[in-house]
Every structure is written in C-alpha cells, then in structure tokens.
Write a protein that holds these residues in place. Structure first.
Motif, PDB file in Angstrom:
ATOM      1  N   SER A  83       0.859  -1.134   0.083  1.00 12.41           N
ATOM      2  CA  SER A  83      -0.146  -0.041  -0.080  1.00 12.41           C
ATOM      3  C   SER A  83       0.897   1.191  -0.005  1.00 12.41           C
ATOM      4  N   THR A  84       0.804   1.978  -0.992  1.00 11.17           N
ATOM      5  CA  THR A  84       1.553   3.088  -1.275  1.00 11.17           C
ATOM      6  C   THR A  84       0.734   4.506  -1.327  1.00 11.17           C
ATOM      7  N   ALA A  85       1.435   5.584  -1.462  1.00 11.17           N
ATOM      8  CA  ALA A  85       0.674   6.876  -1.424  1.00 11.17           C
ATOM      9  C   ALA A  85      -0.052   6.889  -2.650  1.00 11.17           C
ATOM     10  N   GLU A  86       0.300   6.405  -3.618  1.00  9.38           N
ATOM     11  CA  GLU A  86      -0.589   6.512  -5.341  1.00  9.38           C
ATOM     12  C   GLU A  86      -0.143   5.231  -5.730  1.00  9.38           C
ATOM     13  N   ARG A  87      -1.349   4.967  -6.578  1.00 13.84           N
ATOM     14  CA  ARG A  87      -1.180   3.787  -7.485  1.00 13.84           C
ATOM     15  C   ARG A  87      -2.445   3.642  -8.404  1.00 13.84           C
ATOM     16  N   ALA A  88      -2.073   3.558  -9.868  1.00  9.55           N
ATOM     17  CA  ALA A  88      -3.079   3.323 -10.708  1.00  9.55           C
ATOM     18  C   ALA A  88      -4.175   4.283 -10.625  1.00  9.55           C
ATOM     19  N   GLY A  89      -4.066   5.682 -10.476  1.00  2.00           N
ATOM     20  CA  GLY A  89      -4.861   6.645 -10.249  1.00  2.00           C
ATOM     21  C   GLY A  89      -5.555   6.961  -8.925  1.00  2.00           C
ATOM     22  N   VAL A  90      -5.134   5.950  -8.007  1.00  2.00           N
ATOM     23  CA  VAL A  90      -5.864   6.274  -6.612  1.00  2.00           C
ATOM     24  C   VAL A  90      -4.794   6.858  -5.736  1.00  2.00           C
ATOM     25  N   ARG A  91      -5.187   7.847  -4.918  1.00  4.28           N
ATOM     26  CA  ARG A  91      -4.132   8.364  -3.986  1.00  4.28           C
ATOM     27  C   ARG A  91      -4.777   8.241  -2.805  1.00  4.28           C
ATOM     28  N   ASN A  92      -3.680   7.585  -1.767  1.00  7.92           N
ATOM     29  CA  ASN A  92      -4.148   7.047  -0.439  1.00  7.92           C
ATOM     30  C   ASN A  92      -4.028   8.182   0.520  1.00  7.92           C
ATOM     31  N   GLY A  93      -5.171   8.290   1.141  1.00  8.58           N
ATOM     32  CA  GLY A  93      -5.341   9.438   2.185  1.00  8.58           C
ATOM     33  C   GLY A  93      -5.002   8.986   3.521  1.00  8.58           C
ATOM     34  N   TYR A  94      -4.567   7.798   3.917  1.00 12.57           N
ATOM     35  CA  TYR A  94      -4.165   7.306   5.083  1.00 12.57           C
ATOM     36  C   TYR A  94      -3.064   8.379   5.640  1.00 12.57           C
ATOM     37  N   GLY A  95      -2.780   8.734   7.054  1.00  9.64           N
ATOM     38  CA  GLY A  95      -1.889   9.332   7.515  1.00  9.64           C
ATOM     39  C   GLY A  95      -0.367   8.588   7.101  1.00  9.64           C
ATOM     40  N   GLU A  96      -0.258   7.348   7.231  1.00  8.95           N
ATOM     41  CA  GLU A  96       0.607   6.442   7.298  1.00  8.95           C
ATOM     42  C   GLU A  96       0.032   5.550   6.106  1.00  8.95           C
ATOM     43  N   PRO A  97       0.386   5.679   4.412  1.00  9.26           N
ATOM     44  CA  PRO A  97      -0.194   4.724   3.638  1.00  9.26           C
ATOM     45  C   PRO A  97       0.124   3.495   3.686  1.00  9.26           C
ATOM     46  N   GLY A  98       1.286   3.068   4.259  1.00  9.40           N
ATOM     47  CA  GLY A  98       1.533   1.463   4.449  1.00  9.40           C
ATOM     48  C   GLY A  98       1.048   0.643   5.257  1.00  9.40           C
ATOM     49  N   GLN A  99      -0.117   1.452   6.319  1.00  6.79           N
ATOM     50  CA  GLN A  99      -0.955   0.775   7.327  1.00  6.79           C
ATOM     51  C   GLN A  99      -2.102   0.318   6.469  1.00  6.79           C
ATOM     52  N   LEU A 100      -2.585   0.841   5.264  1.00 11.83           N
ATOM     53  CA  LEU A 100      -3.798   0.454   4.688  1.00 11.83           C
ATOM     54  C   LEU A 100      -3.704  -1.049   4.393  1.00 11.83           C
ATOM     55  N   GLY A 101      -4.523  -1.976   4.735  1.00 12.76           N
ATOM     56  CA  GLY A 101      -4.395  -3.395   4.369  1.00 12.76           C
ATOM     57  C   GLY A 101      -4.446  -3.469   2.811  1.00 12.76           C
TER      58      GLY A 101
END
Length: 250
Positions: A83-101
């Motif tokens: 889980s990264t900050a951005e991929r395939a047109g999706v931006r990850n709004g988690y404070g720590e992107p890597g925590q998202l499953g």
C-alpha cells in the motif's frame, strides 16, 4: 499469462489472466482454504504458461512464506502488493499509507477502474470494510467492522443464552434466531448506509459491494448499488497492467 492471488483472512482467491485482460475476464479462477497444500500446485500445473505472479496477502507472514515456497518450486517469484501513497490513479489518504491493508488498497484500485465517479467500496468478508473514494481518485478513509459471521459468533461466545443463530432476516423477528440474524444484518447495512451519506448527493455516486458475505445484506441496502465479484483481483490485474511495482515486497 499471469497469476493473481488474493490471500484473505479465510480463503485464498486466485485468477489466471492474460496481461491487459478486461476486468473479470479470467482464463480461470477459484479459491481454496489456507491449509489446502495441494491447491496452488494444481493451479500452477494446469497453467504452465504463467510468467508473472502478483498478490495481496493480509493473512500473515507464515502463509506468505508457504505461498512463496510453492511458487519458487516452479521457478516463479510473487510480487506482493504494498500500500503506497499513489497507484493506478488512486491516492491514499491514510496518514501512513503503508498501514492500509493491501486487500483494501487493491479493491480501491479495482473500484477506480470500474467506476470514475464517487463511490463507497464495501468488502464483506471475515470483516466488513467501507472505504470512501472520491471522483478524483482520492481515498479519504473508511471503517472496519466485524463481518456477519464474526458478529454471530461473538453473540454466541459472549452471551449465556444466545446461541449461534441459524435464523433468517425478518422485518419484525418473532424468535431468537431470527432476532440475532436480523440484528447483525441491520448492523451491516446501517454502517454502509451511514458511510454512503456524505456521497449521496454527488453526481454518479455508487456503492460497489464485493466479498463472500455481500449477498447476506445486499438487498437491505437503500443506496445505488453494484455487486462486483473479486474486486481485489480486478485491482491486482490493474496494477499488473502498469508493469512492475515500484515498491514490491517479498
């Protein structure tokens, strides 16, 4: 050919597809239990043309090691989604992107491929997740709650007079089994509908519902709804179409 693996909390789902295939246009797909040691070798033997493996694993390191060993035996190495900050047109709004499953991350990517408007991405499995994805591809956040089965088992385990219920949904339950099942299904549907409220007035807003328990409460939802099978695998296929991952994990 590529092999896509969704290693979830309960089962492992898989699909074999050609690179660039349309969402859900698999050559073959299926699922198997974590402890079925013969299942993955059988998949690999049936599809000797597999050249790439991309997976999501939320079932823990031990299962990942076992899957890696099986793949290595036939000369394959899995790329495990991060889980990264951005991929395939999706931006990850988690404070720590890597925590998202990674299952939620892949499902969001799959949802973005299927629907360009605002959506609530709901996965109903061992747990139920409901994640808000804006029209511009920003994942704003979401919730996790016990899935239907977990709710039923929790009532049976932690209450003296409420057994594990094999009941049915009823508008006004008149027996304990139906009361338990109806309450759990209302809890699932209610959580989804509350999470959908901020999107409800936006043009094209949609709830995308996936997962093995989706059918338990889909008919109760009073929101614009689309059922999607194997949304995590669709997301993985989308990532595979972009080439090697920038942050692959072993």
């Amino acid at each position: 050919m590529m092999l896509l693996i969704d290693a979830g909390n309960t089962r492992i789902k898989w699909a074999v597809a050609e690179p660039g295939a349309a969402p859900g246009d698999w050559l073959a797909h299926g699922s198997f239990a974590h402890d079925d040691g013969a299942a993955l070798p059988a998949v690999l033997a049936a599809h000797p043309g597999i050249r790439r493996v991309l997976g999501s694993n939320v079932a823990g390191p031990a299962l990942g090691v076992a899957l890696d060993a099986t793949l290595a035996a036939v000369g394959l190495r899995a790329e495990w989604l991060a889980s990264t900050a951005e991929r395939a047109g999706v931006r990850n709004g988690y404070g720590e992107p890597g925590q998202l499953g990674t299952d939620r991350w892949a499902a969001l990517i799959g949802a973005r491929r299927l629907h360009r408007g605002p959506c609530l991405v709901v996965s109903a499995g061992t747990a139920t997740t409901a994640d808000v994805l804006d029209a511009d591809g920003l994942f704003r956040g979401g919730v996790i709650l016990p899935g239907v089965g977990l709710m039923l088992r929790a009532l049976a385990r932690n209450t003296a007079q409420l057994p594990f219920a094999d009941g049915h949904f009823s508008d006004v339950p008149r027996n304990t089994a139906d009361a338990i099942v109806t309450g759990c299904l209302h809890a699932q549907a209610g959580a989804v509908e509350r999470m959908f409220r901020p999107l409800a007035e936006q043009p094209g807003a949609l709830c995308l519902l996936t997962g093995g328990a989706a059918g338990r409460f889909a008919d109760l939802l009073q929101v614009p709804l689309r059922r999607v099978d194997n949304l995590v695998l669709i997301g993985l296929a989308t990532v595979a179409g972009e080439g090697p991952q920038p942050a692959a994990m072993g």
